[in-house]
Each structure stands twice: as C-alpha cells, then as structure tokens.
Scaffold this active site. Structure first.
Site, PDB file in Angstrom:
ATOM      1  N   ARG A 106     -14.794  -6.783   0.176  1.00  0.00           N
ATOM      2  CA  ARG A 106     -13.986  -6.354   1.328  1.00  0.00           C
ATOM      3  C   ARG A 106     -13.374  -4.949   1.111  1.00  0.00           C
ATOM      4  O   ARG A 106     -12.760  -4.677   0.083  1.00  0.00           O
ATOM      5  CB  ARG A 106     -12.887  -7.376   1.553  1.00  0.00           C
ATOM      6  N   THR A 153      -0.510   1.945   6.782  1.00  0.00           N
ATOM      7  CA  THR A 153      -0.391   0.694   6.030  1.00  0.00           C
ATOM      8  C   THR A 153      -0.270  -0.455   7.016  1.00  0.00           C
ATOM      9  O   THR A 153       0.394  -0.340   8.040  1.00  0.00           O
ATOM     10  CB  THR A 153       0.830   0.706   5.088  1.00  0.00           C
ATOM     11  N   GLY A 154      -0.952  -1.549   6.711  1.00  0.00           N
ATOM     12  CA  GLY A 154      -0.891  -2.705   7.601  1.00  0.00           C
ATOM     13  C   GLY A 154      -2.163  -3.513   7.531  1.00  0.00           C
ATOM     14  O   GLY A 154      -2.927  -3.413   6.561  1.00  0.00           O
ATOM     15  N   ASP A 161      -8.793  -0.364   5.441  1.00  0.00           N
ATOM     16  CA  ASP A 161      -8.693   0.928   6.134  1.00  0.00           C
ATOM     17  C   ASP A 161      -8.329   2.075   5.199  1.00  0.00           C
ATOM     18  O   ASP A 161      -8.658   3.229   5.477  1.00  0.00           O
ATOM     19  CB  ASP A 161      -7.624   0.840   7.238  1.00  0.00           C
ATOM     20  N   GLY A 167      -5.517  -4.123   7.640  1.00  0.00           N
ATOM     21  CA  GLY A 167      -6.601  -3.149   7.609  1.00  0.00           C
ATOM     22  C   GLY A 167      -7.697  -3.364   8.629  1.00  0.00           C
ATOM     23  O   GLY A 167      -8.212  -2.398   9.211  1.00  0.00           O
ATOM     24  N   THR A 183       0.859  -1.184   0.000  1.00  0.00           N
ATOM     25  CA  THR A 183       0.000   0.000   0.000  1.00  0.00           C
ATOM     26  C   THR A 183       0.898   1.236   0.000  1.00  0.00           C
ATOM     27  O   THR A 183       1.953   1.224   0.628  1.00  0.00           O
ATOM     28  CB  THR A 183      -0.870  -0.015   1.270  1.00  0.00           C
TER      29      THR A 183
HETATM   30  N1  ASP Z   1      -4.050  -1.551   4.840  1.00  0.00           N
HETATM   31  C1  ASP Z   1      -4.281  -2.186   3.562  1.00  0.00           C
HETATM   32  C2  ASP Z   1      -5.590  -2.919   3.592  1.00  0.00           C
HETATM   33  O1  ASP Z   1      -5.898  -3.533   4.592  1.00  0.00           O
HETATM   34  C3  ASP Z   1      -3.229  -3.141   3.172  1.00  0.00           C
HETATM   35  C4  ASP Z   1      -1.840  -2.599   3.183  1.00  0.00           C
HETATM   36  O2  ASP Z   1      -1.510  -1.690   3.934  1.00  0.00           O
HETATM   37  O3  ASP Z   1      -1.037  -3.111   2.402  1.00  0.00           O
HETATM   38  O4  ASP Z   1      -6.263  -2.936   2.577  1.00  0.00           O
END
Ligand code: ASP
Length: 311
Positions: free
Chosen positions: A205, A228-229, A208, A231, A177
């Site tokens: 789906r 990022t993480g 975040d 979600g 992300t």
């Molecule tokens: N936060 C993003 C999500 O859950 C994924 C990511 O940060 O790579 O869609």
C-alpha cells in the site's frame, strides 16, 4: 526578490480533542514542533533555501518518536516499518520521492537525493533501497523505529483486514505524518512530507504522502503544500495540486483555495485531514477538517505559532 520568508510544519491531523492528552505529553509535542520549526526558520533567516529549510525541519520531526515518520513509524500488517517521503522545489519543479523503504533513518533525505542525484522522480521498494545503498545510507535496525504505542495500535487490528490512520485511534493516540513548507528570502517555495503510512497497511500500500501533486507539491507561481490525512481520499482528490490549480486558474487566494479543497472538495468525498501551505509572498494557510492538527508556523516578522486543537 522578496524579503518575507516563512515556514510551516505539521505532525499529523486527526482526532485531537482537548483534554485527551496529559499536559506533559502536550508539552512534549509542542517542544518537538518548536524545535523543528526553529531548525527550519533559522536556516531561512541565514539565507538558506526553502528546500534546505523543509528538509531539515522534516528530518527533526522524523527523528522524534512522537510522530509517524522515521523513528516512531507505524507497523505494517507484517510487523515492519515501510516509509514514504517526497520533496519538491517550487523554483525548478524538481521533485524526488521514495516509497516502501525500510531501515532508512531519514526517508526525506533519500527523497532529496533521488531529486538531486538520480534521473528519476520516484523510486519504490527494492529499487529505492538499492539507490540508498549506492548513496551510502547506513541501515538502522528495526529496534530504532520501535515505539510501544504504535506496536499496541498494530496488535489491536493486526488479525483483521482493517488498516487505520494512526490519527483515528481513539484514546491516547499518537498522530503523525509530518511535513514542512517554506518560502525563502528569494521568494522560492518548497514542500516536504514524510510518513510511516497507516497501521496494518498491506499489499504494498502506498498513500498520498510520496505522490507529487497529491500529498506534496510546490510551484513558485502558486504555493507549496504538504498534506496529512486519509491517504486514499487525498489521492482521489489530487489534493495538493488542486490547491495550486485553484490559485493558478481560478485566481483564489492561498487561504480560500486551501479552504475550498479541505472543507468542501475533500470533505465531500469523505476524506479527513488537513494541509499546510505557503505562497511565494510568505503567506501561510493551515486548514484541517478534523478535530485538530499538530501544526506550527513562523514568518520573518511574527512570533512562532504552535497549535494542536481547533481553537
Ligand atoms: N496521509 C498518510 C497516508 O495515508 C497518513 C497520515 O497523514 O498520517 O499514508
């Protein structure tokens, strides 16, 4: 009027361990991060707004196949690419977001158009696509977004009920992300975030990243944040707004507020990931609770910092 300006960007946080990537690949990531950083920084230096800087920096990251946003987005359970993006202006608290969009080269540009050319904040699915058509966006073919490694990641789990962060794939994972936060010479802050989401995601789906106050938030009074993480955990932790609240209502510094949210509150509920943040004085914080986070930052009076691992 502030004379300090600064920008920070990320390309995802996750299982990024030293030695995991070839030197060539590591160099490619650093070049991509540097290009996006300089794109945004040059705009700030020439007096452009924080919104312009974060938009163009994120577009540059979306155009790189190395990151899970725009070109190179992960595959859904149906073998498609459904992208999410959001943007927020800390001066006006205007915001725009899109979710579940397909075929759009730069979802962040569409989110910005939602902010500037619609009366809404958040458009999803067919509605977002109708709006894109009205705004004259061309549609890219699926081949534009295709990336061999993302395809392989999907093949590995597509017959299961699992979905996963591209961050947490084991070996030669491409993370990704993307996001940018900036403070311009007038002391206005902005945040932008864009993602392909999680591999094998289904049921419409939404993570975040397109949610204002969760994966993205900006307010001149406090800070601008892009996350990022994992979600689902970021949603439950209302992460970006939580950072802002700790500054506004508890008087924490930018760094302390970010540390509290990422290392304590998010970690306590089992969430992994990180964020980038700036405040209206140009201060920057880049916390993460994973092994690494693709990240870069630059202020008006310091050289660029481009990092991947924890130390
Ligand atoms: N936060 C993003 C999500 O859950 C994924 C990511 O940060 O790579 O869609």
């Amino acid at each position: 009027m502030s004379s300090n300006y600064s920008i920070a960007i990320h390309g995802g946080a996750g299982t990024l361990v030293k030695g995991m990537m070839t030197a060539k690949k590591e160099a490619a990531y650093k070049i991509a991060l540097s290009d996006a950083l300089e794109t945004g920084h040059n705009l700030l230096r020439s007096g452009k707004t924080a919104i312009q800087a974060v938009t163009e920096a994120v577009k540059a990251l979306e155009d790189s196949p190395l990151f899970n946003a725009g070109k190179g987005s992960v595959f859904t359970s149906e073998g498609k690419h459904e992208m999410d993006a959001s943007i927020m202006d800390g001066k006006t608290l205007n915001a725009g977001a899109v979710s579940l969009v397909t075929g759009i080269k730069n979802p962040i540009a569409l989110a910005k158009d939602v902010m500037e050319h619609s009366e809404h904040v958040f458009l999803a699915g067919n509605g977002a696509m109708q709006f894109a058509e009205k705004m004259g966006y061309p549609l890219e073919q699926a081949a534009y977004f295709y990336d061999a490694l993302r395809y392989q990641q999907w093949q590995e789990i597509k017959d299961s009920d699992h979905f996963q962060l591209d961050h947490s794939a084991k070996k030669d994972a491409k993370f990704g992300t993307v996001g940018a936060v900036a403070c311009d010479i007038s002391g206005n802050v902005a945040a932008a975030t864009s993602t392909g989401g999680m591999t094998n995601k289904r049921y419409g789906r939404i993570g975040d990243s397109p949610l204002i106050g969760v994966g993205n938030y900006a307010n001149n009074k406090t800070c601008a944040v892009s996350c990022t993480g994992s979600g689902e955990f970021f949603i439950r932790g209302v992460v970006a707004y939580d950072v802002s609240c700790l500054i506004e209502f508890k008087g924490l510094s930018l760094q302390n507020a970010c540390n509290e949210v990422i290392h304590n509150r998010l970690a306590d509920i089992g969430g992994d990931g990180g964020l980038i943040a700036v405040d209206s004085k140009g201060n920057i914080a880049l916390p993460f609770n994973t092994e690494g986070m693709y990240r870069a930052s630059k202020t008006n009076n310091e050289e660029a910092t481009i990092l991947i691992y924890d130390s």
